[in-house]
Design an enzyme around this catalytic site. Structure first.
Site, PDB file in Angstrom:
ATOM      1  N   SER A 158     -25.042 -49.389  21.355  1.00  0.00           N
ATOM      2  CA  SER A 158     -25.512 -48.194  20.641  1.00  0.00           C
ATOM      3  C   SER A 158     -24.456 -47.733  19.641  1.00  0.00           C
ATOM      4  CB  SER A 158     -25.812 -47.068  21.626  1.00  0.00           C
ATOM      5  OG  SER A 158     -24.597 -46.518  22.104  1.00  0.00           O
ATOM      6  N   ASN A 159     -24.867 -46.923  18.691  1.00  0.00           N
ATOM      7  CA  ASN A 159     -23.909 -46.490  17.668  1.00  0.00           C
ATOM      8  C   ASN A 159     -22.774 -45.653  18.272  1.00  0.00           C
ATOM      9  OD1 ASN A 159     -25.619 -47.856  16.026  1.00  0.00           O
ATOM     10  ND2 ASN A 159     -25.920 -46.209  14.541  1.00  0.00           N
ATOM     11  N   GLU A 160     -23.039 -45.045  19.411  1.00  0.00           N
ATOM     12  CA  GLU A 160     -21.960 -44.322  20.106  1.00  0.00           C
ATOM     13  C   GLU A 160     -20.966 -45.318  20.704  1.00  0.00           C
ATOM     14  OE1 GLU A 160     -25.245 -43.511  20.352  1.00  0.00           O
ATOM     15  OE2 GLU A 160     -24.971 -41.796  19.021  1.00  0.00           O
TER      16      GLU A 160
ATOM     17  N   GLU B 213     -23.196 -60.760  17.019  1.00  0.00           N
ATOM     18  CA  GLU B 213     -24.433 -60.040  16.773  1.00  0.00           C
ATOM     19  C   GLU B 213     -24.200 -58.919  15.764  1.00  0.00           C
ATOM     20  OE1 GLU B 213     -25.969 -58.129  20.249  1.00  0.00           O
ATOM     21  OE2 GLU B 213     -27.894 -57.695  19.337  1.00  0.00           O
TER      22      GLU B 213
ATOM     23  N   GLN C 249     -33.018 -63.044  25.410  1.00  0.00           N
ATOM     24  CA  GLN C 249     -31.737 -62.538  25.908  1.00  0.00           C
ATOM     25  C   GLN C 249     -31.916 -61.682  27.162  1.00  0.00           C
ATOM     26  OE1 GLN C 249     -29.987 -59.480  23.453  1.00  0.00           O
ATOM     27  NE2 GLN C 249     -27.912 -60.020  24.033  1.00  0.00           N
ATOM     28  N   GLY C 250     -31.302 -62.079  28.262  1.00  0.00           N
ATOM     29  CA  GLY C 250     -31.390 -61.302  29.510  1.00  0.00           C
ATOM     30  C   GLY C 250     -30.101 -60.580  29.797  1.00  0.00           C
ATOM     31  N   TYR C 251     -29.890 -59.471  29.115  1.00  0.00           N
ATOM     32  CA  TYR C 251     -28.663 -58.690  29.271  1.00  0.00           C
ATOM     33  C   TYR C 251     -28.948 -57.371  29.992  1.00  0.00           C
ATOM     34  CZ  TYR C 251     -25.175 -61.221  26.427  1.00  0.00           C
ATOM     35  OH  TYR C 251     -24.256 -62.110  25.947  1.00  0.00           O
ATOM     36  N   SER C 252     -29.661 -56.467  29.296  1.00  0.00           N
ATOM     37  CA  SER C 252     -29.856 -55.108  29.812  1.00  0.00           C
ATOM     38  C   SER C 252     -30.669 -55.121  31.109  1.00  0.00           C
ATOM     39  CB  SER C 252     -30.607 -54.261  28.792  1.00  0.00           C
ATOM     40  OG  SER C 252     -29.829 -54.071  27.651  1.00  0.00           O
TER      41      SER C 252
END
Lengths: 385, 398
Positions: B383-385, B244, B125-128
């Protein structure tokens, strides 16, 4: 697996929600709580008319053929409306004890009257020095002729001022805290020697200290086994705990909703405070606590008829989670409402108070975490060596 | 309402359990740390499931899905957790696969779906990017059209297991002048063997090589590898992130983890008694079990909703947040249970075939690295935030 409500359950929910909306708004409730009686017998009669009082009982017993899920539905709606009438002590506890262990004659006389609303029961199980231990009893019932004589003091008997009858646990044998030697009695509150001191509770209900001074009861007053009532009392207490969990879900949901709405209206620094991420995340945490409480309530309610250990673990797990969730949601609701949350005038504080007291009924977080851990330890393989 | 499994479901569980017992290649895969596995070890179970027709249970039947009910899928994941299997990786099966069959054209489906099903093609996966984490839409990798190709330049990061990958799915910027950053992004499939791609390891705090930097320099990507429409990539990316999140709760794995924790804590001693009988420690285990039970029934409620056609909505963010919190607490308690022997570090240190006596119990070796590694779970996948932002916006309407 099925998480759907039956048609009857949905009907109960809808009609009860309508009744509460129309006749149990917050101002009306405030008036009732502050009145001399502290409840509305005519509202109880309406509950009976809607079938709420017979919902969790089998058709053979004269009920509607429902069970614990029906009581759960009722209690969640009661929680939303902060209903003070004594559904848990009367229908879930006394009705439950009679359902599980009552003789045919007892069911005829008392269970039918509970379902019709004619007789109102309170459950006198706690004692001043017993805390949450259902077996820690100093109240005695000594054999006298064909019947028994009761002596002792029962603590914080919720709904007792409104009750016509009491379901009383007392020691017929054995020593204090011993599991054996406990029996359960039906006592007419007007019987000679029953002395009550009535008072309001911090969450808008009424309770009594109940003293038994040489109260005579006949042998037919015993529910279930003489000397062997503890398992029955524990079962009924577990069913009551699951019902309280459902009530807490209703209460939490409303407190959360009120908080979100308040945060959208209240402006500070020129903007609704609900736009501040620090508050948004706290309201999301409240939402997650509420959702998980619903899940735990379903789990515990659906496991009430499982074998004893599984039932107790499920109920304790739910009460732990909901005690923690209720405290969190309640405290955050007050905090986010700011100064207004501190006022008697606003409803949110009353929801906070009810959530707080639910933690104290039938064992708090610590009590149930301890019970859960002890039951888990029994399941471990025996220590090596 | 009831919690009972139907006779068919009970029979299904039996069938699945037997199939795993008969076919899982435990001797070949072993029980070592996940990211120390070879490509072949990673793919072994996936390939067996591919042949059986069970590698992509959640896909529509026409693309090779099993047509299982949500309860059957739940049983399937429970049984795999129970057997500690190395499951097919999510990058193909649950991420790019659903994007291809939902938004791809027939040619793309025919070309890529079979390899994902069979486990022959490894996806990453090339996301971040270094400057685009939670703020994914600020990504800078560019794709400029040149005839029948895009020329891709930029740097991706946290590319999980890209060292083994054959193909990658990438978010790239095709319109640098779009009004909103989300509007200029496209979704490209890129052959990882293309000239100009360089994958460099990032070693994480647990000492493992799980993630990578991926550098793209003048990489030529045929336009037929564009998914859907140009500049609509954000839509597909969001779709993928929702997929996801469901299943990310990891309930079955955590339940198995609690069992292992109890085994360890029954062996470890405190004051000469099993640690699990210590009042403080056992209550922490109880609290973990209780919270896990709350998560489990929240997931079951979500599954029940899915069975009635309610797709995984923003509620699945709860599962991500609570699921990862529990995974983290579990590894934390496991490390605590191990005590002194949490300290020795063995990765890459020769043990097999060594004549030296073993250091500490076997279960101790991975405890601390696993704890370190699992800190990632509240950071990845949104992230959870960010999950809280999603709930705040989508459910609370704030």
């Amino acid at each position: 697996m099925d998480f759907n409500f039956s048609e009857e359950q949905t009907m109960i929910r809808d009609s009860l929600a309508r009744l509460i909306r129309e006749k149990y708004d917050f101002d009306t409730r405030r008036g009732v709580v502050n009145s001399d009686a502290g409840w509305r017998p005519e509202m109880w009669a309406q509950f009976a008319e809607l079938g709420l009082l017979m919902a969790p009982f089998s058709e053979e017993d004269g009920g509607l053929g429902g069970g614990a899920v029906d009581a759960m539905v009722v209690m969640e709606e009661f929680g939303k409306g902060l209903v003070v009438e004594p559904y848990v002590p009367c229908v879930v506890c006394a009705g439950g004890a009679l359902k599980h262990a009552g003789s045919e004659a007892q069911k005829q006389e008392y269970l039918s009257a509970i379902m019709s609303g004619e007789k109102v029961f309170a459950f006198a199980y706690a004692e001043p020095r017993g805390r949450y231990d259902l077996a820690d009893l100093e109240t005695t019932a000594t054999k006298s002729g064909a019947g028994y004589t009761l002596n002792g003091h029962k603590a914080v008997v919720i709904g007792a001022p409104w009750a016509s009858h009491l379901l009383v646990s007392a020691r017929t044998a054995g020593s204090r805290r011993e599991p054996n030697g406990i029996s359960l009695f039906i006592v007419d509150k007007s019987a000679s020697g029953v002395v009550t001191r009535d008072y309001p509770t911090v969450d808008g209900r009424r309770a009594s200290e109940v003293h038994f001074e040489n109260v005579s009861v006949p042998a037919e007053a015993v529910v279930g086994e003489v000397d062997g009532a503890l398992p029955l009392i524990e079962r009924v207490a577990d069913e009551a705990t699951a019902a309280l969990c459902a009530e807490a879900c209703g209460t939490m949901g409303v407190a959360h909703k009120m908080t979100v709405e308040y945060s959208q209206q209240r402006k500070q620094f020129g903007t609704p405070i609900g736009k501040f991420q620090v508050l948004q995340h706290r309201m999301v945490d409240m939402f997650m606590e509420h959702e998980q409480s619903i899940s735990m309530t379903y789990m515990a309610t659906l496991k009430l008829d499982e074998p004893e250990t599984e039932r107790k673990k499920a109920v304790s797990a739910a009460k732990v989670r909901i005690g923690q969730a209720g405290r969190f949601v309640g405290q955050e609701a007050i905090q986010i409402h700011g100064g207004m949350g501190m006022t008697e005038e606003l409803a949110v504080g009353h929801y906070f108070k009810r959530m707080t007291m639910i933690d104290h009924e039938f064992g708090n977080v610590d009590h149930h975490l301890k019970r859960y851990t002890a039951l888990s330890a029994e399941e471990l393989p025996a220590a090596a060596e | 309402m009831n919690l009972e499994f139907s006779p068919e479901e009970v029979a299904f569980r039996k069938e699945v359990r037997q199939f795993i017992a008969d076919n899982y290649p435990r001797d070949f895969i072993g029980d070592g740390a996940r990211d120390d596995l070879s490509r072949e070890q990673f793919l072994a179970w996936h390939k067996i499931l591919g042949e059986k027709g069970w590698s992509v249970p959640s896909w529509p039947v026409e693309y090779g899905g099993t047509g299982w009910t949500p309860t059957q899928k739940y049983i399937w994941s429970e049984e795999n957790a129970r057997a500690d299997t190395i499951m097919p990786l999510p990058f193909g099966v649950s991420m790019v696969g659903p994007v291809i069959y939902t938004f791809g054209n027939d040619e793309q489906k025919a070309r890529h779906l079979p390899g994902i099903r069979s486990g022959d093609v490894w996806w990453c996966q090339g996301y971040s990017e270094p400057g685009a984490g939670s703020d994914l839409a600020s990504l800078k990798t560019t794709a400029v059209r040149d005839g029948d190709h895009y020329i891709v330049n930029g740097q991706k990061t946290w590319t999980t297991l890209a060292q083994h990958a054959d193909w990658g799915f990438f978010l790239v910027r095709t319109d640098p002048d779009a009004a909103k950053p989300q509007e200029g992004i496209s979704f490209l499939l890129i052959d990882m063997n293309s000239p100009g791609i360089e994958v460099k390891p990032i070693i994480t705090i647990d000492g493992g090589h799980e993630v990578n930097e991926t550098w793209l320099t003048d990489v030529r990507v045929p336009v037929e590898n564009l998914i859907g429409e140009e500049n609509k990539g954000w839509t597909y990316a969001k779709f993928l992130l929702a997929h996801e999140r469901s299943g990310i709760a990891g309930v079955a794995r955590s339940k198995r983890g609690v069992e292992k924790l109890k085994e360890i804590a029954s062996t470890e001693l405190l004051d000469g008694e099993p640690l699990i009988r210590d009042e403080d420690f056992s209550r922490k285990v109880s609290q973990l079990e209780i919270d896990l039970s709350a998560l489990e029934f929240t997931e079951l409620r979500t599954l029940a909703g899915e069975a009635q056609g309610k797709g995984p909505g923003p509620e699945s963010s709860i599962l991500k947040v609570k699921g990862t919190e529990i995974q983290q607490r579990l590894t934390e308690l496991t490390m605590e249970a191990v005590g002194n022997y949490a300290a020795p570090y063995f990765r890459g240190f020769p043990q097999a075939g060594s004549n030296e006596y073993p250091i500490g119990p076997d279960y101790a070796h991975a405890a601390a690295p696993t704890y370190f590694n699992m800190r990632k779970t509240s950071i990845y996948g949104g992230s959870n935030e960010i999950q809280r932002n999603i709930i705040s916006k989508m459910i609370l309407g704030l």
